[in-house]
Design a protein around this motif. Structure first.
Motif, PDB file in Angstrom:
ATOM      1  N   LYS A   1       5.035  11.006  -1.764  1.00 12.09           N
ATOM      2  CA  LYS A   1       4.716  12.434  -1.697  1.00 12.09           C
ATOM      3  C   LYS A   1       3.946  12.909  -2.906  1.00 12.09           C
ATOM      4  O   LYS A   1       3.436  14.029  -2.934  1.00 12.09           O
ATOM      5  CB  LYS A   1       6.012  13.243  -1.554  1.00 12.09           C
ATOM      6  CG  LYS A   1       6.721  12.985  -0.224  1.00 12.09           C
ATOM      7  CD  LYS A   1       7.995  13.821  -0.119  1.00 12.09           C
ATOM      8  CE  LYS A   1       8.686  13.600   1.222  1.00 12.09           C
ATOM      9  NZ  LYS A   1       9.932  14.402   1.342  1.00 12.09           N
ATOM     10  N   THR A   2       3.903  12.044  -3.947  1.00 14.16           N
ATOM     11  CA  THR A   2       3.175  12.436  -5.149  1.00 14.16           C
ATOM     12  C   THR A   2       2.092  11.411  -5.417  1.00 14.16           C
ATOM     13  O   THR A   2       2.186  10.234  -5.015  1.00 14.16           O
ATOM     14  CB  THR A   2       4.117  12.493  -6.366  1.00 14.16           C
ATOM     15  OG1 THR A   2       4.598  11.175  -6.628  1.00 14.16           O
ATOM     16  CG2 THR A   2       5.309  13.422  -6.107  1.00 14.16           C
ATOM     17  N   ALA A   3       1.083  11.849  -6.136  1.00 12.00           N
ATOM     18  CA  ALA A   3      -0.023  10.940  -6.473  1.00 12.00           C
ATOM     19  C   ALA A   3       0.477   9.810  -7.362  1.00 12.00           C
ATOM     20  O   ALA A   3       0.048   8.648  -7.222  1.00 12.00           O
ATOM     21  CB  ALA A   3      -1.130  11.714  -7.176  1.00 12.00           C
TER      22      ALA A   3
ATOM     23  N   THR B   1       0.856  -1.205   0.000  1.00 15.39           N
ATOM     24  CA  THR B   1       0.000   0.000   0.000  1.00 15.39           C
ATOM     25  C   THR B   1       0.883   1.244   0.000  1.00 15.39           C
ATOM     26  O   THR B   1       2.098   1.177   0.192  1.00 15.39           O
ATOM     27  CB  THR B   1      -0.913   0.021   1.240  1.00 15.39           C
ATOM     28  OG1 THR B   1      -0.090   0.190   2.416  1.00 15.39           O
ATOM     29  CG2 THR B   1      -1.736  -1.250   1.359  1.00 15.39           C
ATOM     30  N   ASP B   2       0.205   2.403  -0.195  1.00 15.98           N
ATOM     31  CA  ASP B   2       0.933   3.672  -0.022  1.00 15.98           C
ATOM     32  C   ASP B   2       0.896   4.030   1.450  1.00 15.98           C
ATOM     33  O   ASP B   2       0.475   3.233   2.292  1.00 15.98           O
ATOM     34  CB  ASP B   2       0.313   4.759  -0.914  1.00 15.98           C
ATOM     35  CG  ASP B   2      -1.160   4.994  -0.604  1.00 15.98           C
ATOM     36  OD1 ASP B   2      -1.581   4.695   0.545  1.00 15.98           O
ATOM     37  OD2 ASP B   2      -1.905   5.428  -1.498  1.00 15.98           O
ATOM     38  N   SER B   3       1.322   5.270   1.780  1.00 18.28           N
ATOM     39  CA  SER B   3       1.472   5.642   3.187  1.00 18.28           C
ATOM     40  C   SER B   3       0.247   6.345   3.757  1.00 18.28           C
ATOM     41  O   SER B   3       0.258   6.744   4.929  1.00 18.28           O
ATOM     42  CB  SER B   3       2.707   6.548   3.349  1.00 18.28           C
ATOM     43  OG  SER B   3       2.557   7.717   2.554  1.00 18.28           O
ATOM     44  N   ASP B   4      -0.795   6.500   2.946  1.00 17.30           N
ATOM     45  CA  ASP B   4      -2.000   7.145   3.474  1.00 17.30           C
ATOM     46  C   ASP B   4      -2.645   6.236   4.532  1.00 17.30           C
ATOM     47  O   ASP B   4      -2.740   5.022   4.343  1.00 17.30           O
ATOM     48  CB  ASP B   4      -3.006   7.412   2.357  1.00 17.30           C
ATOM     49  CG  ASP B   4      -2.530   8.532   1.420  1.00 17.30           C
ATOM     50  OD1 ASP B   4      -1.573   9.225   1.811  1.00 17.30           O
ATOM     51  OD2 ASP B   4      -3.102   8.659   0.324  1.00 17.30           O
ATOM     52  N   GLY B   5      -3.087   6.839   5.613  1.00 13.73           N
ATOM     53  CA  GLY B   5      -3.712   6.061   6.680  1.00 13.73           C
ATOM     54  C   GLY B   5      -2.688   5.524   7.665  1.00 13.73           C
ATOM     55  O   GLY B   5      -1.468   5.694   7.499  1.00 13.73           O
ATOM     56  N   SER B   6      -3.164   4.848   8.692  1.00 15.54           N
ATOM     57  CA  SER B   6      -2.268   4.333   9.739  1.00 15.54           C
ATOM     58  C   SER B   6      -1.531   3.096   9.243  1.00 15.54           C
ATOM     59  O   SER B   6      -1.960   2.402   8.322  1.00 15.54           O
ATOM     60  CB  SER B   6      -3.074   3.966  10.994  1.00 15.54           C
ATOM     61  OG  SER B   6      -3.911   2.850  10.738  1.00 15.54           O
ATOM     62  N   ASN B   7      -0.421   2.844   9.921  1.00 17.19           N
ATOM     63  CA  ASN B   7       0.366   1.654   9.569  1.00 17.19           C
ATOM     64  C   ASN B   7      -0.460   0.372   9.732  1.00 17.19           C
ATOM     65  O   ASN B   7      -0.388  -0.546   8.910  1.00 17.19           O
ATOM     66  CB  ASN B   7       1.614   1.565  10.442  1.00 17.19           C
ATOM     67  CG  ASN B   7       2.621   2.651  10.103  1.00 17.19           C
ATOM     68  OD1 ASN B   7       2.595   3.222   9.013  1.00 17.19           O
ATOM     69  ND2 ASN B   7       3.515   2.953  11.042  1.00 17.19           N
TER      70      ASN B   7
ATOM     71  N   GLN C   1       1.987   3.899  -7.712  1.00 21.54           N
ATOM     72  CA  GLN C   1       2.919   2.780  -7.947  1.00 21.54           C
ATOM     73  C   GLN C   1       3.068   1.898  -6.699  1.00 21.54           C
ATOM     74  O   GLN C   1       3.238   0.680  -6.793  1.00 21.54           O
ATOM     75  CB  GLN C   1       4.293   3.335  -8.338  1.00 21.54           C
ATOM     76  CG  GLN C   1       4.323   3.987  -9.701  1.00 21.54           C
ATOM     77  CD  GLN C   1       5.723   4.450 -10.082  1.00 21.54           C
ATOM     78  OE1 GLN C   1       6.644   3.641 -10.176  1.00 21.54           O
ATOM     79  NE2 GLN C   1       5.873   5.758 -10.287  1.00 21.54           N
ATOM     80  N   ASN C   2       3.005   2.554  -5.535  1.00 22.53           N
ATOM     81  CA  ASN C   2       3.176   1.804  -4.289  1.00 22.53           C
ATOM     82  C   ASN C   2       1.958   0.911  -3.972  1.00 22.53           C
ATOM     83  O   ASN C   2       2.087  -0.111  -3.293  1.00 22.53           O
ATOM     84  CB  ASN C   2       3.439   2.741  -3.114  1.00 22.53           C
ATOM     85  CG  ASN C   2       4.829   3.390  -3.232  1.00 22.53           C
ATOM     86  OD1 ASN C   2       5.734   2.805  -3.832  1.00 22.53           O
ATOM     87  ND2 ASN C   2       4.979   4.582  -2.665  1.00 22.53           N
TER      88      ASN C   2
END
Length: 462
Positions: A444-446, A395-401, A451-452
């Motif tokens: 940091k970018t959409a 996943t990307d970094s949005d939200g909690s771990n 990609q993540n």
């Protein structure tokens, strides 16, 4: 005579009570005849004097001219038997001494005499290895009714049986009865007996003339030479020792035949009408591959037992025999056990598809346009039926771990579940989630986040 009848009834009851305890040939015996009572011994001055004029019957023997004794005895083993004897007599000759010490014979008034005696007898017939002469010694005790007097007695003596047939004997017996009463009241005396003895009780259940005790097959009529056992097929081997009692055979094969003469009895010969080696249970082996023709799927071509006697095939022609080929219908390599190897190009194609898998936002469910992608992945995996793969979610970094970790695990599991439900063996797949811990681009970018958010497929090498 009334007392004698009672004694006979008592003896018959004794026989009835023991009739089931038969364990020897003719264990029961009944004797009857006449008895003589001699009181001369009561006046003897010494032991030797007791036997003087022993057979002088006319002067001092008391005899009834009728059957006056009955004996019932039972053989108990080791040449011993136990018996019960009832006797009756009339005492009209009593030997006494006069005032001068001389013996005289008087008539005491025809005293009644009734005796009931039990004894243990030892026969010398077997020790003497005799067929007809049966001498014996006995000892025992009894009770005597002498006129109006009665007393117990201690008895001992000898008996001689002369067997006329196997079951009938002429019997003579002479014994001494030591009275426990006063000599005048009931004197000690000799009692002699002569009569017939009948043996009975031998059991022959199958009526073959051999007693059950000596009959090895007591419930089946048989032959004397086989101890009472039958020989149904007449091959000289009794049925009890004959493995094939209804087919004539030889002693070598325990009474069974060997029809094909290969040295294996028919009952153990898998091919009784065709000669064959012992190691193949008597069956032939035409191609010499160690497999009997009857079990050989290719009896004219040598082949291994594991393939039913046929040569191993190589169905896909890849040089790996089907028995060793994990993919017998698809060409592969020997290094991969006959299966095609998963190349880097194949893994790249799988991952190109995997990165285009689209999930509904924040969920592990697929968007409709992803279904063709999953189908393509499934088809590739089917081409490599023995390869194992790991489905990995990111996943990307949005939200909690924690949320990202759970979401990645669920999305990887969703891909694995789809593939299993569409025909891929569950044992070939595993799924794992890494959350946001392994980014391949900047969060940091959409574009980097997109990609993540990905699924990757990796080959599990064992």
């Amino acid at each position: 005579m009334k007392h004698l009848n009672k004694l006979i009834v008592a003896a018959c009851m004794a026989v009835g009570l023991n009739a089931q305890a038969q364990d020897e040939n003719n264990p029961w015996a009944v004797s009857f005849g006449v008895n003589a009572v001699d009181t001369r011994t009561s006046t003897a001055d010494d032991f030797g004097d007791r036997f003087s004029q022993f057979f002088d019957a006319k002067d001092h023997w008391n005899i009834l001219p009728s059957v006056s004794y009955l004996n019932v005895s039972r053989y108990v083993g080791s040449n011993l038997s136990v018996g019960l004897t009832g006797s009756v007599n009339r005492i009209d000759k009593l030997v006494e001494k006069d005032a001068n010490g001389n013996r005289i014979v008087t008539n005491p008034g025809d005293l009644s005499y009734f005796g009931l005696d039990a004894a243990v007898k030892y026969s010398f017939m077997k020790p003497l290895n005799s067929k007809w002469f049966d001498p014996a010694l006995y000892v025992g005790g009894g009770y005597l009714w002498w006129g109006d007097e009665n007393t117990g007695t201690f008895n001992f003596g000898a008996q001689f049986n002369f067997w006329i047939t196997e079951n009938v004997a002429f019997s003579l017996q002479s014994g001494y009865k030591k009275s426990f009463a006063d000599r005048v009241e009931v004197p000690s005396h000799f009692q002699h007996m002569a009569g017939l003895t009948f043996k009975f009780g031998g059991k022959d259940t199958d009526k073959d003339g051999i007693y059950d005790k000596d009959d090895m097959c007591p419930n089946e009529p048989g032959l004397k030479q086989f101890q009472g056992c039958p020989d149904s097929d007449g091959d000289g081997i009794p049925d009890k020792d004959d493995q094939c009692p209804n087919e004539a055979g030889t002693a070598e094969f325990q009474g069974c035949p060997d029809s094909d003469g290969d040295g294996i009895a028919d009952r153990n010969d898998a091919c009784p009408d065709v000669a064959g080696p012992k190691e193949l249970n008597g069956c032939p082996d035409g191609d010499g591959d160690g497999i009997a023709d009857k079990d050989d799927k290719c009896p004219t071509q040598a082949g291994p037992k594991e393939n039913g006697g046929c040569p191993w095939p190589d169905s896909d022609g890849d040089g790996v025999l089907d028995k060793d080929d994990m993919c017998p219908d698809v060409k592969g390599t020997a290094a991969n056990r006959g299966c095609p190897e998963v190349t880097e190009e194949v893994m790249k194609q799988l991952n190109d598809y995997a990165r285009t898998i689209l999930f509904n936002s924040g969920k592990s469910t697929f968007k409709d346009e992803t279904m063709p992608v999953l189908e393509n992945m499934k088809n590739i995996l089917k081409e490599y039926p023995h390869a194992k793969f790991s489905i990995e979610g990111h996943t990307d970094s949005d939200g909690s771990n924690a949320l990202n970790q759970t979401l990645s695990e669920n999305r990887a599991a969703a891909v694995k579940t789809y593939l299993i439900e569409h025909g891929i063996d569950a044992g070939r797949l595993r799924s794992v989630g890494f959350g946001e811990t392994q980014p391949i681009a900047s969060n940091k970018t959409a574009a980097g986040k997109a990609q993540n958010r990905r699924v990757e497929v990796k080959l599990i090498k064992e």
